[in-house]
Design a protein around this motif. Sequence first.
Motif, PDB file in Angstrom:
ATOM      1  N   UNK A 132       0.808  -1.213   0.000  1.00 40.66           N
ATOM      2  CA  UNK A 132       0.000   0.000   0.000  1.00 40.66           C
ATOM      3  C   UNK A 132       0.839   1.260   0.000  1.00 40.66           C
ATOM      4  N   UNK A 133       2.018   1.188   0.612  1.00 37.40           N
ATOM      5  CA  UNK A 133       2.911   2.336   0.685  1.00 37.40           C
ATOM      6  C   UNK A 133       3.349   2.785  -0.706  1.00 37.40           C
ATOM      7  N   UNK A 134       3.499   1.821  -1.615  1.00 37.88           N
ATOM      8  CA  UNK A 134       3.968   2.149  -2.974  1.00 37.88           C
ATOM      9  C   UNK A 134       3.053   1.532  -4.025  1.00 37.88           C
ATOM     10  N   UNK A 135       1.753   1.539  -3.756  1.00 43.97           N
ATOM     11  CA  UNK A 135       0.800   0.869  -4.645  1.00 43.97           C
ATOM     12  C   UNK A 135       0.771   1.459  -6.051  1.00 43.97           C
ATOM     13  N   UNK A 136       1.148   2.737  -6.168  1.00 48.65           N
ATOM     14  CA  UNK A 136       1.121   3.364  -7.491  1.00 48.65           C
ATOM     15  C   UNK A 136       2.164   2.765  -8.433  1.00 48.65           C
ATOM     16  N   UNK A 137       3.171   2.069  -7.870  1.00 45.83           N
ATOM     17  CA  UNK A 137       4.199   1.423  -8.693  1.00 45.83           C
ATOM     18  C   UNK A 137       3.724   0.052  -9.180  1.00 45.83           C
ATOM     19  N   UNK A 138       2.949  -0.648  -8.357  1.00 47.16           N
ATOM     20  CA  UNK A 138       2.543  -2.016  -8.654  1.00 47.16           C
ATOM     21  C   UNK A 138       1.145  -2.085  -9.259  1.00 47.16           C
ATOM     22  N   UNK A 139       0.519  -3.263  -9.194  1.00 46.22           N
ATOM     23  CA  UNK A 139       1.100  -4.469  -8.585  1.00 46.22           C
ATOM     24  C   UNK A 139       2.183  -5.084  -9.459  1.00 46.22           C
ATOM     25  N   UNK A 140       3.046  -5.848  -8.804  1.00 42.71           N
ATOM     26  CA  UNK A 140       4.124  -6.512  -9.525  1.00 42.71           C
ATOM     27  C   UNK A 140       5.302  -5.612  -9.792  1.00 42.71           C
ATOM     28  N   UNK A 141       6.054  -5.957 -10.821  1.00 43.86           N
ATOM     29  CA  UNK A 141       7.177  -5.165 -11.251  1.00 43.86           C
ATOM     30  C   UNK A 141       8.202  -4.887 -10.172  1.00 43.86           C
ATOM     31  N   UNK A 142       8.788  -3.694 -10.221  1.00 38.95           N
ATOM     32  CA  UNK A 142       9.837  -3.331  -9.278  1.00 38.95           C
ATOM     33  C   UNK A 142       9.370  -3.362  -7.832  1.00 38.95           C
ATOM     34  N   UNK A 143       8.076  -3.114  -7.609  1.00 40.12           N
ATOM     35  CA  UNK A 143       7.555  -3.144  -6.244  1.00 40.12           C
ATOM     36  C   UNK A 143       7.762  -4.527  -5.622  1.00 40.12           C
ATOM     37  N   UNK A 144       7.435  -5.567  -6.348  1.00 38.51           N
ATOM     38  CA  UNK A 144       7.594  -6.918  -5.821  1.00 38.51           C
ATOM     39  C   UNK A 144       9.063  -7.293  -5.634  1.00 38.51           C
ATOM     40  N   UNK A 145       9.903  -6.872  -6.572  1.00 38.98           N
ATOM     41  CA  UNK A 145      11.339  -7.169  -6.433  1.00 38.98           C
ATOM     42  C   UNK A 145      11.905  -6.499  -5.180  1.00 38.98           C
ATOM     43  N   UNK A 146      11.426  -5.302  -4.874  1.00 37.72           N
ATOM     44  CA  UNK A 146      11.906  -4.599  -3.683  1.00 37.72           C
ATOM     45  C   UNK A 146      11.316  -5.188  -2.404  1.00 37.72           C
ATOM     46  N   UNK A 147      10.086  -5.696  -2.488  1.00 35.16           N
ATOM     47  CA  UNK A 147       9.425  -6.293  -1.335  1.00 35.16           C
ATOM     48  C   UNK A 147      10.022  -7.646  -0.949  1.00 35.16           C
ATOM     49  N   UNK A 148      10.387  -8.432  -1.941  1.00 36.00           N
ATOM     50  CA  UNK A 148      10.731  -9.841  -1.706  1.00 36.00           C
ATOM     51  C   UNK A 148      11.847 -10.046  -0.682  1.00 36.00           C
ATOM     52  N   UNK A 149      13.003  -9.372  -0.799  1.00 36.51           N
ATOM     53  CA  UNK A 149      14.055  -9.634   0.194  1.00 36.51           C
ATOM     54  C   UNK A 149      13.627  -9.274   1.611  1.00 36.51           C
ATOM     55  N   UNK A 150      12.821  -8.228   1.758  1.00 40.59           N
ATOM     56  CA  UNK A 150      12.328  -7.834   3.079  1.00 40.59           C
ATOM     57  C   UNK A 150      11.393  -8.903   3.631  1.00 40.59           C
ATOM     58  N   UNK A 151      10.469  -9.366   2.797  1.00 42.19           N
ATOM     59  CA  UNK A 151       9.505 -10.372   3.242  1.00 42.19           C
ATOM     60  C   UNK A 151      10.204 -11.669   3.638  1.00 42.19           C
ATOM     61  N   UNK A 152      11.184 -12.100   2.857  1.00 43.58           N
ATOM     62  CA  UNK A 152      11.932 -13.322   3.189  1.00 43.58           C
ATOM     63  C   UNK A 152      12.661 -13.142   4.516  1.00 43.58           C
ATOM     64  N   UNK A 153      13.257 -11.971   4.709  1.00 47.16           N
ATOM     65  CA  UNK A 153      13.981 -11.695   5.965  1.00 47.16           C
ATOM     66  C   UNK A 153      13.037 -11.708   7.160  1.00 47.16           C
ATOM     67  N   UNK A 154      11.835 -11.206   6.986  1.00 51.64           N
ATOM     68  CA  UNK A 154      10.856 -11.219   8.083  1.00 51.64           C
ATOM     69  C   UNK A 154      10.507 -12.655   8.458  1.00 51.64           C
ATOM     70  N   UNK A 155      10.272 -13.500   7.461  1.00 51.64           N
ATOM     71  CA  UNK A 155       9.957 -14.900   7.743  1.00 51.64           C
ATOM     72  C   UNK A 155      11.131 -15.614   8.409  1.00 51.64           C
ATOM     73  N   UNK A 156      12.351 -15.276   7.988  1.00 51.71           N
ATOM     74  CA  UNK A 156      13.535 -15.865   8.625  1.00 51.71           C
ATOM     75  C   UNK A 156      13.602 -15.457  10.094  1.00 51.71           C
ATOM     76  N   UNK A 157      13.370 -14.182  10.370  1.00 51.25           N
ATOM     77  CA  UNK A 157      13.392 -13.695  11.756  1.00 51.25           C
ATOM     78  C   UNK A 157      12.273 -14.328  12.576  1.00 51.25           C
ATOM     79  N   UNK A 158      11.094 -14.488  11.954  1.00 48.97           N
ATOM     80  CA  UNK A 158       9.978 -15.112  12.665  1.00 48.97           C
ATOM     81  C   UNK A 158      10.306 -16.556  13.035  1.00 48.97           C
ATOM     82  N   UNK A 159      10.862 -17.292  12.079  1.00 51.20           N
ATOM     83  CA  UNK A 159      11.245 -18.669  12.362  1.00 51.20           C
ATOM     84  C   UNK A 159      12.279 -18.760  13.468  1.00 51.20           C
ATOM     85  N   UNK A 160      13.241 -17.849  13.447  1.00 54.77           N
ATOM     86  CA  UNK A 160      14.269 -17.843  14.489  1.00 54.77           C
ATOM     87  C   UNK A 160      13.667 -17.517  15.848  1.00 54.77           C
ATOM     88  N   UNK A 161      12.726 -16.594  15.877  1.00 55.85           N
ATOM     89  CA  UNK A 161      12.124 -16.206  17.157  1.00 55.85           C
ATOM     90  C   UNK A 161      11.291 -17.331  17.756  1.00 55.85           C
TER      91      UNK A 161
END
Length: 361
Positions: free
Chosen positions: A87-116
């Motif tokens: 929603x913060x950058x919805x004017x760029x998406x859906x998809x495209x560069x928005x998803x590429x920028x989101x993906x590493x953050x989302x993966x890192x969040x899941x990694x941190x959640x699993x570790x916690x």
Amino acid sequence: MKIASCSIEVLKIPVEKAYQAAGRPVDANWHVLARVRTTDGTEGVGYIVQPRGDLIRTIATGAEELSACLTGKYISNTEATWSALTGQASWVGPGGLLHWALAPIDIAIWDALGKSLGQPIFRLLGGYRDKVIAYASDCMWHSVPIDDLQKSIRGYVDAGYGGVKLRLSHTAPPGEQAERVRHAKAAAGPDVVVMVDATEGWSYTQAVETGRALQEAGAGWLEDPIDHRDYAGLSKIRDMFDMRVTGGEHYYTAAQVRDCLEARALDVMILDLARVGGITPWRKLAALGEAYNIPVCGHVVPEVHVHLLASVSAGHMVEYMPRSTEILDNMPIPVEGIMAPLDAPGHGLRLNEAAVAKFKL
């Protein structure tokens, strides 16, 4: 537990031997690496990988801007966080560069959640199985000479892989393409599936003519024969051949995957973790595959995709083409053609910090 901070890095890792992929030269694997830190000091890591440097810094800048919105969010609220960032950058998406920028953050969040929680991601997501069939996909580019191609295939066969995937030319005539498959089949033997990837380089007519020659030569898998948006053409090609027609790595959204599945355009759906925007949306797209009784594979990044494919019933095969070995202390390796997700909290991958520093731009 809440998110305290997130940092973004860009890495350029030279390949050992340059090659041509989809008609373009490749001399390095580019990474956008995210580190998400929680209020108790847990660090989650995620990254996307591309064999091209175009717009990588733009993606990293986008990830940095999105990460500024993370502070104070609960690490467990993955769905709410993904929705807030889109929603913060919805004017760029859906998809495209928005998803590429989101993906590493989302993966890192899941990694941190699993570790916690002290749990590996594949169990957090459902834990349907603890291992996945792997097929070999590296060092079999169209630019590779036949002798080197056969040498690579023999090595994969000796390692126990049941499938090997080679890329084909966008312009070579059908007979020449089929001859390459025959050489591959000779090296692979009768029990190993020779898979081919046209990287969306053909017209519909080319795909029909070349597909016939490839199937006769022994190919058992035809990937991305034509543009992924041509659902009707893909459906006709699928009905035409006994070998499986596959694709999907270029889809960004659930709507695109749904439209493809409704058209009965593919035998196997291949999902790209970066294009779909990370683990959070990947689960939903895999569920669509299950709903349409279509198996799901992952596009590269096997060390993370193996967790996702192991977690869902539609998970089929992992593409083993590691592009991040140089920055990891523990890249998982298939054994006799079977790959297991690391049974450690999060995705279980450990960064080699000296290597990250070496390749950081």
